[in-house]
Write a protein that holds these residues in place. Structure first.
Motif, PDB file in Angstrom:
ATOM      1  N   LEU A 105       9.299  -1.504  -7.378  1.00 15.39           N
ATOM      2  CA  LEU A 105       8.266  -1.916  -6.437  1.00 15.39           C
ATOM      3  C   LEU A 105       7.438  -3.039  -7.050  1.00 15.39           C
ATOM      4  N   PHE A 106       7.368  -4.161  -6.341  1.00 23.05           N
ATOM      5  CA  PHE A 106       6.549  -5.285  -6.764  1.00 23.05           C
ATOM      6  C   PHE A 106       5.290  -5.325  -5.896  1.00 23.05           C
ATOM      7  N   LEU A 107       4.139  -5.215  -6.536  1.00 26.44           N
ATOM      8  CA  LEU A 107       2.867  -5.151  -5.821  1.00 26.44           C
ATOM      9  C   LEU A 107       1.968  -6.291  -6.282  1.00 26.44           C
ATOM     10  N   ILE A 121       7.369   0.119 -11.430  1.00 28.87           N
ATOM     11  CA  ILE A 121       6.283  -0.511 -10.685  1.00 28.87           C
ATOM     12  C   ILE A 121       5.845  -1.767 -11.431  1.00 28.87           C
ATOM     13  N   PHE A 122       5.916  -2.894 -10.757  1.00 29.87           N
ATOM     14  CA  PHE A 122       5.472  -4.174 -11.315  1.00 29.87           C
ATOM     15  C   PHE A 122       4.229  -4.563 -10.532  1.00 29.87           C
ATOM     16  N   TYR A 123       3.066  -4.462 -11.196  1.00 29.60           N
ATOM     17  CA  TYR A 123       1.784  -4.434 -10.499  1.00 29.60           C
ATOM     18  C   TYR A 123       0.913  -5.605 -10.946  1.00 29.60           C
ATOM     19  N   VAL A 150      -0.273  -0.154   6.049  1.00 33.96           N
ATOM     20  CA  VAL A 150       1.012  -0.324   6.734  1.00 33.96           C
ATOM     21  C   VAL A 150       1.964  -1.145   5.867  1.00 33.96           C
ATOM     22  N   LEU A 151       1.442  -2.174   5.193  1.00 35.15           N
ATOM     23  CA  LEU A 151       2.292  -2.969   4.294  1.00 35.15           C
ATOM     24  C   LEU A 151       2.818  -2.111   3.143  1.00 35.15           C
ATOM     25  N   LEU A 152       1.965  -1.262   2.590  1.00 33.80           N
ATOM     26  CA  LEU A 152       2.410  -0.364   1.523  1.00 33.80           C
ATOM     27  C   LEU A 152       3.501   0.579   2.023  1.00 33.80           C
ATOM     28  N   LYS A 177      18.590  -6.353  -3.473  1.00 30.48           N
ATOM     29  CA  LYS A 177      17.342  -6.424  -2.708  1.00 30.48           C
ATOM     30  C   LYS A 177      17.062  -5.137  -1.953  1.00 30.48           C
ATOM     31  N   ARG A 178      18.101  -4.377  -1.648  1.00 28.57           N
ATOM     32  CA  ARG A 178      17.891  -3.089  -0.977  1.00 28.57           C
ATOM     33  C   ARG A 178      17.193  -2.088  -1.891  1.00 28.57           C
ATOM     34  N   ARG A 179      17.178  -2.358  -3.186  1.00 33.10           N
ATOM     35  CA  ARG A 179      16.563  -1.445  -4.141  1.00 33.10           C
ATOM     36  C   ARG A 179      15.137  -1.853  -4.486  1.00 33.10           C
ATOM     37  N   ILE A 180      14.631  -2.881  -3.782  1.00 36.68           N
ATOM     38  CA  ILE A 180      13.319  -3.451  -4.086  1.00 36.68           C
ATOM     39  C   ILE A 180      12.345  -3.230  -2.928  1.00 36.68           C
ATOM     40  N   GLY A 181      11.098  -2.904  -3.267  1.00 38.09           N
ATOM     41  CA  GLY A 181      10.000  -2.908  -2.314  1.00 38.09           C
ATOM     42  C   GLY A 181       8.991  -3.965  -2.743  1.00 38.09           C
ATOM     43  N   TYR A 182       8.300  -4.575  -1.783  1.00 37.85           N
ATOM     44  CA  TYR A 182       7.423  -5.710  -2.114  1.00 37.85           C
ATOM     45  C   TYR A 182       6.202  -5.713  -1.203  1.00 37.85           C
TER      46      TYR A 182
END
Length: 263
Positions: free
Chosen positions: A160-162, A191-193, A147-149, A79-84
């Motif tokens: 990155l999950f967007l 990037i998972f968009y 700010v969320l980004l 989870k440390r390797r993930i952004g959401y």
């Protein structure tokens, strides 16, 4: 595709909420460095897929691996390797942007000095420097989205999950974010968009995956999908593959109803 090059692996993913089967056997492998546009009608299961991969949905059937690690084993280091960036997010309105970003950065193991240095730099890029110490309750929708980004990227994630990440952004900010995503992918980030803005998905995605009624019904580059559907835009491809051809008729009915009421 070699195992070492796979960022996300989903095999026969099935999820039901009560009696409703939302995902009906999703199989998907995403390479490192890809921008994947994940699209589909409302209720198709897009957000559910993302939440399952993030470990936010329990009781699923099938297998999910992030960088080769199954998320079912209870080990959370992946989870440390993930952004959401979620479609709708709770944000702490009583905090300033500086306080909120420090809080998020510390959750990912960053020290306060590193968070502050990074946050000030990217807030400046997105024209938010003057609001760094302002409470988030005073922010517009577009400012909050920025700010969320930022919060999703401070720890420099590998994937990155967007989920609808451009909501509320003006045209200039959308252009900046699209270029940011392209440069991140060029550096090997995945990037998972997910979005309903077909024009953006078409322009930025290396690969487009179309989910319909809980199943993947199309997977390929825009050029491959357009050739399959004999269409010129992703919106037309989307409508053709999902079988939706009533938009003009429905618009006519809507306008007629308004005209009748007005009369």
């Amino acid at each position: 595709m070699s195992e070492t090059n796979v960022a996300v692996s989903i095999r026969d993913l099935r999820i039901a909420f009560g009696d409703k089967m939302v995902l009906k056997g999703v199989n998907l492998e995403v390479e490192r460095g890809q921008i994947v546009g994940y699209i589909g009608p409302n209720g198709a299961g897009k957000s559910t897929t993302i939440k399952a991969v993030l470990g936010l949905v329990k009781g699923y059937a099938g297998e999910i691996r992030i960088f080769g690690q199954t998320i079912a084993d209870g080990e959370l280091t992946y989870k440390r390797r993930i952004g959401y960036v979620p479609e709708t997010a709770e944000i702490y309105d009583a905090l300033t942007a500086q306080e909120y970003l420090t809080f998020i950065g510390r959750l990912y193991g960053l020290d306060e000095q590193t968070v502050d240095r990074k946050a000030r730099a990217v807030m400046s890029v997105l024209d938010l420097s003057s609001a760094y110490h302002s409470r988030l309750s005073s922010y517009s929708k577009g400012m909050r989205q920025k700010v969320l980004l930022i919060s999703s990227l401070l720890h420099n994630p590998d994937i990155l999950f967007l989920d609808e990440p451009l909501s509320g952004l003006d045209a200039n900010s959308v252009s900046v974010v699209k270029d940011i995503l392209a440069q991140l992918a060029a550096k090997g980030k995945t990037i998972f968009y997910s979005s309903h803005i077909m024009e953006v998905v078409q322009k930025i995605s290396h690969r487009i995956v179309l989910l319909h009624d809980g199943r993947i019904v199309a997977d390929g580059s825009f050029e491959e999908l357009a050739t399959r559907a004999s269409e010129r835009s992703l919106e037309e491809v989307f409508n053709d593959i999902t079988g939706f051809h009533e938009h003009t008729n429905l618009a006519t009915q809507f306008v007629s109803a308004i005209d009748e009421v007005s009369g």
